[in-house]
Write an enzyme that holds these catalytic residues in place. Structure first.
Site, PDB file in Angstrom:
ATOM      1  N   GLY A  52       0.820  -1.218   0.000  1.00  0.00           N
ATOM      2  CA  GLY A  52       0.000   0.000   0.000  1.00  0.00           C
ATOM      3  C   GLY A  52       0.848   1.259   0.000  1.00  0.00           C
ATOM      4  N   ASP A  53       1.891   1.268   0.801  1.00  0.00           N
ATOM      5  CA  ASP A  53       2.779   2.431   0.837  1.00  0.00           C
ATOM      6  C   ASP A  53       3.486   2.614  -0.506  1.00  0.00           C
ATOM      7  OD1 ASP A  53       2.197   3.081   3.506  1.00  0.00           O
ATOM      8  OD2 ASP A  53       3.643   1.605   4.232  1.00  0.00           O
ATOM      9  N   ALA A  54       3.904   1.500  -1.112  1.00  0.00           N
ATOM     10  CA  ALA A  54       4.545   1.587  -2.424  1.00  0.00           C
ATOM     11  C   ALA A  54       3.557   2.118  -3.461  1.00  0.00           C
ATOM     12  CB  ALA A  54       5.075   0.219  -2.849  1.00  0.00           C
TER      13      ALA A  54
END
Length: 181
Positions: free
Chosen positions: A134-136
């Site tokens: 998700g962060d990526a």
């Protein structure tokens, strides 16, 4: 400005201060729901942060929890639409809500419309670790947003970045890979 919902566990007033500044200066503010427990146990500070948000990011479990807490149900598309329509500090542009759903299409809600963006299939044997996906995704999305990319460009860059991270163990940027739209 990008703020993860995890920061709500530390200093909600700081987020409001940043939000007011961003709204006054007509800058862009992005908020990530971060985790289902943020939507459940920090729902009031999260709602206050979202008031300043131009972009809201989350995954399907965070969307479902937000929807449950708001009384909207758990349909991810419905939650995206309702969240995008909440009052907003800066009226100069509509709020965009982006919900990833693993291998299922990413949903983008804006202006009363939900658009679906298919996720490129990754062979099961290449999937190593979903931590950091998700962060990526958000990193890739925001990189293309900063470059002036349209929504499709931004989502595709997010999909690409998430795809790279899930093929390695841990949250490491793989070497020797370059995004080419």
């Amino acid at each position: 400005m990008y703020i993860s919902g995890f920061f709500l566990t530390v200093s909600p007033p700081s987020i409001v201060t940043v939000g007011k500044h961003v709204a006054e200066k007509n800058k862009t503010m992005c908020v990530n729901l971060a985790a289902p427990f943020i939507c459940e146990f920090f729902k009031d500070p999260l709602k206050e942060a979202i008031f300043y948000a131009d972009f809201v990011f989350g995954n399907e479990s965070e969307a479902e929890t937000y929807g449950t807490e708001a009384g909207w149900g758990t349909d991810v598309a419905t939650v995206a639409l309702k969240l995008s329509a909440l009052p907003k500090a800066s009226g100069s542009r509509p709020r965009v809500v982006v919900f990833t759903q693993g291998k299922d299409p990413t949903l983008v809600a804006c202006g009363g419309v939900v658009s679906k963006y298919p996720v490129p299939l990754l062979e099961k044997e290449k999937l190593v670790d979903t931590n950091g996906a998700g962060d990526a995704f958000v990193g890739g999305f925001l990189a293309y947003l900063a470059k002036g990319g349209d929504m499709s460009d931004c989502v595709n860059a997010g999909h690409w970045a998430a795809r790279q991270i899930i093929q390695v163990s841990g949250c490491k940027i793989p070497t020797g890979v370059t995004y080419k739209p």
